[in-house]
Design an enzyme around this catalytic site. Structure first.
Site, PDB file in Angstrom:
ATOM      1  N   ASN A 103       0.932  -1.131  -0.107  1.00 33.65           N
ATOM      2  CA  ASN A 103      -0.045   0.012   0.056  1.00 33.65           C
ATOM      3  C   ASN A 103       0.965   0.980   0.058  1.00 33.65           C
ATOM      4  O   ASN A 103       1.647   1.397   0.804  1.00 33.65           O
ATOM      5  CB  ASN A 103      -0.755  -0.212   1.291  1.00 33.65           C
ATOM      6  CG  ASN A 103      -1.564   1.274   1.352  1.00 33.65           C
ATOM      7  OD1 ASN A 103      -1.654   1.950   0.401  1.00 33.65           O
ATOM      8  ND2 ASN A 103      -1.791   1.664   2.589  1.00 33.65           N
ATOM      9  N   GLY A 104       0.820   2.341  -0.731  1.00 36.10           N
ATOM     10  CA  GLY A 104       1.536   3.531  -0.926  1.00 36.10           C
ATOM     11  C   GLY A 104       2.549   3.487  -2.173  1.00 36.10           C
ATOM     12  O   GLY A 104       2.013   2.941  -3.162  1.00 36.10           O
ATOM     13  N   GLU A 485     -17.010  26.981  -0.511  1.00 44.70           N
ATOM     14  CA  GLU A 485     -17.027  25.535  -0.101  1.00 44.70           C
ATOM     15  C   GLU A 485     -17.597  25.099   1.173  1.00 44.70           C
ATOM     16  O   GLU A 485     -18.300  24.337   1.467  1.00 44.70           O
ATOM     17  CB  GLU A 485     -15.524  24.956  -0.521  1.00 44.70           C
ATOM     18  CG  GLU A 485     -15.258  23.514   0.067  1.00 44.70           C
ATOM     19  CD  GLU A 485     -16.354  22.292  -0.762  1.00 44.70           C
ATOM     20  OE1 GLU A 485     -16.848  22.564  -1.735  1.00 44.70           O
ATOM     21  OE2 GLU A 485     -16.238  21.218  -0.091  1.00 44.70           O
ATOM     22  N   GLU A 492     -25.266  21.196   2.855  1.00 45.22           N
ATOM     23  CA  GLU A 492     -25.464  19.954   2.109  1.00 45.22           C
ATOM     24  C   GLU A 492     -25.800  18.923   3.251  1.00 45.22           C
ATOM     25  O   GLU A 492     -26.569  17.704   3.386  1.00 45.22           O
ATOM     26  CB  GLU A 492     -24.551  19.431   0.868  1.00 45.22           C
ATOM     27  CG  GLU A 492     -23.129  18.926   1.658  1.00 45.22           C
ATOM     28  CD  GLU A 492     -22.429  18.468   0.355  1.00 45.22           C
ATOM     29  OE1 GLU A 492     -21.266  18.616   0.376  1.00 45.22           O
ATOM     30  OE2 GLU A 492     -22.990  17.779  -0.744  1.00 45.22           O
ATOM     31  N   HIS A 508     -23.349  45.508  -1.856  1.00 41.97           N
ATOM     32  CA  HIS A 508     -24.271  45.396  -2.823  1.00 41.97           C
ATOM     33  C   HIS A 508     -25.457  44.519  -2.788  1.00 41.97           C
ATOM     34  O   HIS A 508     -26.043  44.083  -3.669  1.00 41.97           O
ATOM     35  CB  HIS A 508     -23.406  44.822  -4.091  1.00 41.97           C
ATOM     36  CG  HIS A 508     -22.195  45.890  -4.473  1.00 41.97           C
ATOM     37  ND1 HIS A 508     -22.423  47.227  -4.952  1.00 41.97           N
ATOM     38  CD2 HIS A 508     -21.006  45.416  -3.974  1.00 41.97           C
ATOM     39  CE1 HIS A 508     -21.229  47.670  -5.162  1.00 41.97           C
ATOM     40  NE2 HIS A 508     -20.358  46.793  -4.495  1.00 41.97           N
ATOM     41  N   LYS A 607     -23.755  10.433  -3.897  1.00 43.42           N
ATOM     42  CA  LYS A 607     -22.285  10.538  -4.117  1.00 43.42           C
ATOM     43  C   LYS A 607     -21.860  10.772  -5.678  1.00 43.42           C
ATOM     44  O   LYS A 607     -21.058  11.698  -5.707  1.00 43.42           O
ATOM     45  CB  LYS A 607     -21.615   9.440  -3.520  1.00 43.42           C
ATOM     46  CG  LYS A 607     -20.137   9.499  -3.579  1.00 43.42           C
ATOM     47  CD  LYS A 607     -19.491  10.727  -2.489  1.00 43.42           C
ATOM     48  CE  LYS A 607     -18.147  10.682  -2.534  1.00 43.42           C
ATOM     49  NZ  LYS A 607     -17.653  12.052  -1.880  1.00 43.42           N
TER      50      LYS A 607
HETATM   51  O1  M6R Z   1     -17.746  13.433  -8.597  1.00 42.72           O
HETATM   52  P1  M6R Z   1     -17.814  15.094  -8.695  1.00 42.72           P
HETATM   53  O2  M6R Z   1     -16.485  15.530  -8.193  1.00 42.72           O
HETATM   54  O3  M6R Z   1     -17.732  15.164 -10.285  1.00 42.72           O
HETATM   55  O4  M6R Z   1     -19.031  15.430  -8.182  1.00 42.72           O
HETATM   56  C1  M6R Z   1     -19.252  16.848  -8.051  1.00 42.72           C
HETATM   57  C2  M6R Z   1     -20.483  17.284  -7.144  1.00 42.72           C
HETATM   58  O5  M6R Z   1     -21.468  16.509  -7.448  1.00 42.72           O
HETATM   59  C3  M6R Z   1     -19.745  17.000  -5.755  1.00 42.72           C
HETATM   60  O6  M6R Z   1     -18.719  17.700  -5.513  1.00 42.72           O
HETATM   61  C4  M6R Z   1     -20.920  17.591  -4.799  1.00 42.72           C
HETATM   62  O7  M6R Z   1     -21.153  18.905  -4.943  1.00 42.72           O
HETATM   63  C5  M6R Z   1     -20.594  16.907  -3.424  1.00 42.72           C
HETATM   64  N1  M6R Z   1     -21.483  16.414  -2.789  1.00 42.72           N
HETATM   65  C6  M6R Z   1     -19.864  18.219  -2.497  1.00 42.72           C
HETATM   66  O8  M6R Z   1     -19.905  17.585  -1.008  1.00 42.72           O
END
Ligand code: M6R
Length: 612
Positions: A103-104, A485, A492, A508, A607
């Site tokens: 691993n690595g 971010e 989220e 603004h 995901k």
């Molecule tokens: O797999 P990806 O990097 O293309 O995914 C993009 C977005 O769906 C992803 O970054 C999403 O915004 C995450 N859940 C943020 O935490």
């Protein structure tokens, strides 16, 4: 990131190794394999894909009789070399006498491979792991432990491996440098693995292996030796976690584990690309640096968190490489009429490499003749098949839906790209490049320092703000992507309404939202415009908002105007925002937990977004 396990005892090894691999599969599943030894024969079986494929391959071949009671096994997250059976572990020397699972990354594997080739070795894979097997085989004289010890001294990089020799059917030898490796102590049997869950079904008694040490395992006997070969006394630890917690490395959720994995993700992504003191090397089989020659613009296309990494790329490339940069959300870019052509480098950033809109935007750019690069964490993903080159983040599998360690790894790659472009274009002096390379290489250590005690510090902040129903995030310059971010993380996983703005935009519009109930999160690390950020902080504080500022350690400019500060270790002003995102991830996490939500599985989100 890969998972490795070794077993030596009295029971059939294959079943124990396979069950152990199942518990390590979160570490990678590009390919898997095992080697077991009985009666002067090694049975080695490898297969591309997840463990089901390995089990199918095993079922097709005759098992050893009597069954082997010693063996090693591996589940792979490919770094060096394509996803193929040839590159799957275990790897062995040409005669199949020494088998290893690794691993690595071995940073000096090319030099070692050349040396071994000159001495007559032939290689069958593209991996650095095979170099370890061949190196041990070339020096082996019947004492595996001594040979591993000597080989370890010749290897640069960060890795853990376990070796087995045909001529010593009762011994396994493990070695560790930076990558995890733990021992499991059973009655008449011994285990060694990347993580405790791999053997938790058999024993709760473990011993840790420190950097530079090797471990010699026999059935029920374990000897740890230091870098000089001297025996080391190590206490036994009893694991009290339940199986579920163990899979998360002892953390309560995958997201928390992944937040704490960020130093490793950065080290894996940065270290072997920054071997030169004053420069970055991006060339590898999947990336030909000629792609960077003569470009006149860089365009980042991405979604969500990955888009924020692209925004950071704009600051770094414009400043260091003096090249124009455009950044767009992929779902917009693909349906615009983007004016793009052969002198443009279009970088699709996608953790998964499967996001439909990012793939769509990359296709549009490619059809128009641009050079298209995939910046992704997943080998063999669709993005890697629809581009001219791939830059990998090496963050390992990310399970939490909220991106954390893959984001910091994406930031690392855009910094590396910016620095490489700066060198090719002659826009930074060798001295300045050397400073930045050193700062990049220090990031993993900066992250370790930052995480030490951060949990408690951020928890205290979350205590007074977790019930707020709106948060505003602000920053300037390279702090802007981080503000965006941080706001995305909170919304989220906590379902709290957030907004994020370049701080100069406050007057603004957004300042109208503020009152004494509004937490305002400010990225106020070192920057050419820090004084302006301080002005903005004063403006929001004057409206009664409670400011939480991410600052640089040692700088107290904003202290008087804010309710809380979280200092991050001093680095380069362009890199400090990468550090500042970590407390913001943790803040979102703490608030979600206080609200009784599961951050690993936020509502309505997946995901990987494979539909537009
Ligand atoms: O797999 P990806 O990097 O293309 O995914 C993009 C977005 O769906 C992803 O970054 C999403 O915004 C995450 N859940 C943020 O935490």
């Amino acid at each position: 990131m890969c998972g490795i396990i070794g077993y030596v005892g009295a029971r059939p090894a294959e079943e124990i190794l396979l069950a152990g691999l199942r518990k390590l599969e979160y570490r990678g599943y590009d390919s898997a394999g095992l080697s077991v030894l009985a009666d002067g024969t090694i049975r080695a079986v490898r297969a591309v894909g997840n463990l089901d494929h390995l089990e199918a391959a095993l079922a097709q071949e005759d098992a050893l009789v009597p069954p082997a009671t010693i063996g090693i096994a591996h589940t792979r997250w490919a770094t060096h070399g394509a996803v193929s059976e040839q590159n799957a572990h275990p790897l062995c020397d040409a005669e199949g006498r020494i088998h290893v699972v690794v691993n690595g990354i071995v940073e000096n594997y090319v030099g070692l491979r050349d040396r071994l080739t000159a001495a007559g070795a032939t290689f069958s894979s593209q991996t650095d792991a095979e170099v370890i097997a061949q190196l041990i085989a070339s020096e082996y004289d019947g004492d595996l432990a001594a040979t591993v010890q000597h080989a370890l001294g010749q290897l640069d990089g960060f890795f853990a491996f376990v070796a087995m020799a045909l001529d010593e059917p009762d011994v396994l030898v493990g070695a560790r440098r930076e990558c995890p490796l733990v021992i499991g102590r059973g009655t008449d049997e011994s285990f060694v693995a990347s993580a405790v869950p791999a053997f938790l079904a058999h024993t709760r008694s473990t011993q840790l292996i420190e950097n530079g040490e090797i471990v010699v395992l026999r059935a029920g006997e374990v000897e740890i030796r230091d870098a000089n070969g001297a025996p080391v006394e190590r206490e036994l630890l009893e694991i009290t976690w339940d199986a579920d917690t163990a899979e998360k490395g002892g953390y309560e959720t995958f997201m928390l584990k992944e937040i704490h994995d960020q130093a490793d993700a950065l080290a894996e992504t940065i270290n072997d690309r920054t071997v030169r003191r004053d420069g970055v090397d991006l060339a590898e089989e999947c990336f030909d640096e000629s792609l960077l020659e003569g470009i006149e613009r860089v365009v980042f296309v991405a979604c969500g968190t990955a888009y924020h990494a692209g925004l950071m790329g704009r600051y770094a490339i414009e400043e260091w490489a003096e090249l124009p940069v455009e950044v767009d959300v992929a779902s917009e870019y693909r349906y615009r009429n983007p004016l793009v052509g052969p002198r443009d480098l279009v970088v699709g950033i996608s953790q998964s490499g499967e996001t439909a809109d990012t793939l769509g935007a990359m296709r549009v750019a490619r059809e128009r003749g641009a050079r298209v690069v995939a910046l992704t964490n997943v080998m063999g993903s669709q993005a890697t098949r629809e581009c001219d080159g791939v830059l990998y983040t090496r963050a390992g599998l990310e399970i939490g839906v909220a991106a954390t360690k893959t984001f910091v790894a994406q930031l690392a790659v855009v910094y590396l790209l910016a620095l490489r472009l700066a060198e090719l274009r002659g826009t930074l002096s060798a001295e300045r490049r050397a400073e930045l390379v050193a700062a990049l290489r220090r990031l993993p250590q900066n992250v370790e320092e930052l995480l030490d005690g951060l949990d408690e510090q951020v928890d205290q902040i979350s205590q007074w703000c977790w019930q707020a129903n709106f948060f505003l995030y602000i920053g300037r310059h390279a702090g802007v992507p981080i503000a965006l971010e941080g706001a995305l993380k909170l919304k989220e996983i906590s379902y709290i309404s957030t907004d994020a703005y370049a701080a100069g935009e406050m007057k603004h519009g957004p300042i109208a939202m503020l009152d004494e109930h509004t937490p305002v999160v400010a990225v106020a690390t070192t920057s050419p415009v820090l004084t302006k950020v301080v002005n903005n902080i004063q403006e929001v504080a004057a409206r009664g908002a409670k400011v939480i500022a991410m600052t640089t350690a040692g700088d107290h400019t904003v202290d008087a105007h804010v309710k809380a500060t979280v200092p991050v270790p001093a680095s380069d002003p362009m890199l400090e925002p990468l550090l500042a995102v970590i407390p913001l991830q943790l803040l979102a996490y703490k608030i979600a937990m206080r609200r009784g939500l599961n951050p690993d599985q936020p509502r309505n989100l997946a995901k990987t977004v494979t539909v537009e």
